[in-house]
Design a protein around this motif. Structure first.
Motif, mmCIF file in Angstrom:
data_model
loop_
_atom_site.group_PDB
_atom_site.id
_atom_site.type_symbol
_atom_site.label_atom_id
_atom_site.label_comp_id
_atom_site.label_asym_id
_atom_site.label_seq_id
_atom_site.Cartn_x
_atom_site.Cartn_y
_atom_site.Cartn_z
ATOM 1 N N ARG A 237 5.961 -3.736 6.724
ATOM 2 C CA ARG A 237 6.099 -3.612 5.278
ATOM 3 C C ARG A 237 7.401 -3.003 4.856
ATOM 4 N NH1 ARG A 237 0.705 -3.582 3.038
ATOM 5 N NH2 ARG A 237 1.779 -2.512 1.285
ATOM 6 N N LEU A 238 8.198 -3.943 4.319
ATOM 7 C CA LEU A 238 9.540 -3.868 3.778
ATOM 8 C C LEU A 238 9.641 -3.604 2.330
ATOM 9 C CD1 LEU A 238 12.519 -3.652 4.318
ATOM 10 C CD2 LEU A 238 12.573 -6.090 4.174
ATOM 11 N N VAL B 19 6.056 -10.304 7.531
ATOM 12 C CA VAL B 19 7.005 -9.246 6.874
ATOM 13 C C VAL B 19 6.372 -9.399 5.388
ATOM 14 C CG1 VAL B 19 8.958 -8.739 5.592
ATOM 15 C CG2 VAL B 19 9.218 -9.499 7.969
ATOM 16 N N ARG B 20 5.888 -8.231 5.182
ATOM 17 C CA ARG B 20 5.322 -8.157 3.673
ATOM 18 C C ARG B 20 6.251 -7.341 2.656
ATOM 19 N NH1 ARG B 20 1.007 -8.949 0.768
ATOM 20 N NH2 ARG B 20 -0.112 -9.349 2.745
ATOM 21 N N ILE B 21 6.745 -8.034 1.789
ATOM 22 C CA ILE B 21 7.969 -7.381 0.786
ATOM 23 C C ILE B 21 7.039 -6.579 -0.440
ATOM 24 C CG2 ILE B 21 9.741 -7.715 -0.628
ATOM 25 C CD1 ILE B 21 10.215 -10.465 0.837
ATOM 26 N N THR B 22 7.315 -5.405 -0.306
ATOM 27 C CA THR B 22 6.755 -4.522 -1.216
ATOM 28 C C THR B 22 7.514 -3.669 -2.121
ATOM 29 O OG1 THR B 22 6.733 -2.445 0.377
ATOM 30 C CG2 THR B 22 4.871 -4.173 0.411
ATOM 31 N N THR C 61 3.843 12.115 1.908
ATOM 32 C CA THR C 61 4.028 11.047 0.743
ATOM 33 C C THR C 61 3.905 11.299 -0.645
ATOM 34 O OG1 THR C 61 3.339 9.162 2.425
ATOM 35 C CG2 THR C 61 3.184 8.424 0.208
ATOM 36 N N PRO C 62 4.758 11.628 -1.303
ATOM 37 C CA PRO C 62 4.652 11.999 -2.812
ATOM 38 C C PRO C 62 3.523 11.118 -3.601
ATOM 39 C CG PRO C 62 6.673 11.165 -2.405
ATOM 40 C CD PRO C 62 6.178 11.018 -1.298
ATOM 41 N N HIS C 63 4.010 9.779 -3.509
ATOM 42 C CA HIS C 63 2.895 9.018 -4.287
ATOM 43 C C HIS C 63 3.088 7.509 -3.372
ATOM 44 C CE1 HIS C 63 6.469 7.169 -6.185
ATOM 45 N NE2 HIS C 63 6.736 8.362 -6.493
ATOM 46 N N LEU C 64 2.312 6.417 -3.785
ATOM 47 C CA LEU C 64 2.120 5.139 -2.832
ATOM 48 C C LEU C 64 3.382 4.361 -3.334
ATOM 49 C CD1 LEU C 64 -1.808 4.460 -3.441
ATOM 50 C CD2 LEU C 64 -0.317 5.329 -1.340
ATOM 51 N N ALA C 65 3.839 4.558 -4.366
ATOM 52 C CA ALA C 65 5.073 3.615 -4.784
ATOM 53 C C ALA C 65 6.582 3.954 -3.884
ATOM 54 C CB ALA C 65 5.437 3.460 -6.305
ATOM 55 N N SER C 66 6.472 5.209 -3.415
ATOM 56 C CA SER C 66 7.593 5.757 -2.689
ATOM 57 C C SER C 66 8.107 4.952 -1.611
ATOM 58 C CB SER C 66 7.562 7.158 -2.529
ATOM 59 O OG SER C 66 6.387 7.527 -1.506
ATOM 60 N N ILE C 67 7.274 4.664 -0.770
ATOM 61 C CA ILE C 67 7.351 3.841 0.450
ATOM 62 C C ILE C 67 6.561 2.475 0.687
ATOM 63 C CG2 ILE C 67 8.287 5.716 1.860
ATOM 64 C CD1 ILE C 67 5.774 5.658 3.169
ATOM 65 N N GLY C 68 6.165 2.040 -0.427
ATOM 66 C CA GLY C 68 5.521 0.594 -0.512
ATOM 67 C C GLY C 68 4.144 0.508 -0.071
ATOM 68 N N GLY C 69 3.314 1.526 -0.265
ATOM 69 C CA GLY C 69 1.983 1.782 0.083
ATOM 70 C C GLY C 69 1.479 0.740 1.421
#
Length: 326
Positions: free
Chosen positions: A16-17, A64-67, A318-326
């Motif tokens: 997951r990238l 590869v999932r691009i997030t 993890t501060p929030h889900l957007a920070s490293i792509g969920g």
């Protein structure tokens, strides 16, 4: 060939990238106050992404999932899709999007080499969708889903984060919708992060009741492929679509973990909730550093833990889900 296998014999064929942590939505479970930049770093360049994916492919990565954030906010998104899809060894390229620009770009992304798209649709009621996302564009997102079908995508998934009191009453509506739609509908349990404890306590609900309901109505659980994600997938002979359940608080959820994550600034994360990550960026500028890059990834994997321990109330770093792509 060297392969990504950890100390618990789990094989990692799925990357997951994240290519940006910026998002233009204000989802109440992720970024209720909107995106706030917390770093001054540049996001990975197209060349850095190419070098990174090439190294992972040589270590056995097939998907590869691009997030993001929202990956389509990158102006070079189509070029990134093309570069990843043309990497030797990569068999499948997917993305997860909020659907904001899907209608305008579905065909271009498909033509660039994107195989599958996941669209976040947290309610089929326009008012509830607006309440959850902060965006009054339900019809625009749904038009994007239709345009993705027309573009030729073999696999379109709809992601819905389960939230008690907000969208848990939509379940039957969702399942009726996929009776004649070639769509995989995925319900994802709300996950606790550093900044959403109060919201989590109020709205978390297990997906087990949906699973039991499906089984009672004749749905059958499918056997996953080696590079599939964490969802338990169910099918029914009378339905064109499928239902997936992602339940990170369920027993043995981590037992079948097969994915690693790289953040938009080049940090390798062994778990969505586990640790602060390992910096790879100093080895991404040149293809000449590929062997050293592969060694660092392999070394980091040795420290991957057996579980994320979410069931013990831990939310990791993890501060929030957007920070490293969920």
């Amino acid at each position: 060939m060297q392969q990504l296998i950890d100390n618990f014999d789990r094989k990692f064929e799925y990357l997951r990238l994240s290519i940006t942590d910026v998002c233009n939505f204000k989802c109440n479970y992720c970024l209720p106050d909107g995106y706030q930049r917390t770093h001054n770093k540049q996001f990975l360049s197209g060349q850095e992404i190419s070098n990174l994916v090439a190294a992972f492919a040589e270590l056995g990565t097939k998907k590869v999932r691009i997030t993001g954030g929202e990956p389509s906010l990158r102006k070079d998104f189509a070029q990134i899709i093309s570069a990843v899809s043309n990497t030797k060894g990569i068999r499948k390229v997917a993305t997860t999007t909020n659907g904001f620009s899907l209608s305008a770009n579905a065909q271009a992304w498909f033509d660039a080499g994107l195989d599958a798209v996941n669209v976040s649709v947290d309610s089929l009621d326009a008012k509830t969708f607006h309440l959850i996302t902060g965006k009054n564009i339900f019809q625009k997102v749904m038009q994007g889903v239709n345009d993705a079908v027309k573009a030729g995508f073999k696999q379109i998934k709809i992601n819905s984060v389960l939230m008690k009191g907000l969208n848990d009453i939509d379940i039957d509506l969702y399942i009726d919708w996929i009776k004649d739609q070639p769509i995989q509908l995925r319900f994802i349990e709300l996950m606790q992060t550093e900044d959403n404890t109060e919201f989590f306590d109020k709205h978390h609900i297990s997906g087990e009741w949906i699973k039991q309901n499906l089984l009672d109505k004749g749905w059958t659980q499918k056997v996953p492929l080696s590079h599939d994600g964490p969802a338990q997938i169910f099918c029914h002979p009378d339905y064109l679509g499928e239902v997936g359940l992602i339940m990170p608080y369920s027993k043995d959820f981590c037992k079948t973990c097969n994915r690693l994550r790289v953040s938009s600034t080049g940090r390798l994360h062994l778990c969505l909730f586990g640790e602060e990550g390992v910096d790879l960026r100093d080895l991404l500028a040149s293809p000449a550093d590929k062997e050293q890059l592969k060694t660092r990834i392999l070394e980091a994997l040795k420290s991957k833990k057996v579980s994320h321990y979410l069931d013990l109330g831990k939310s990791g770093g993890t501060p929030h889900l957007a920070s490293i792509g969920g």
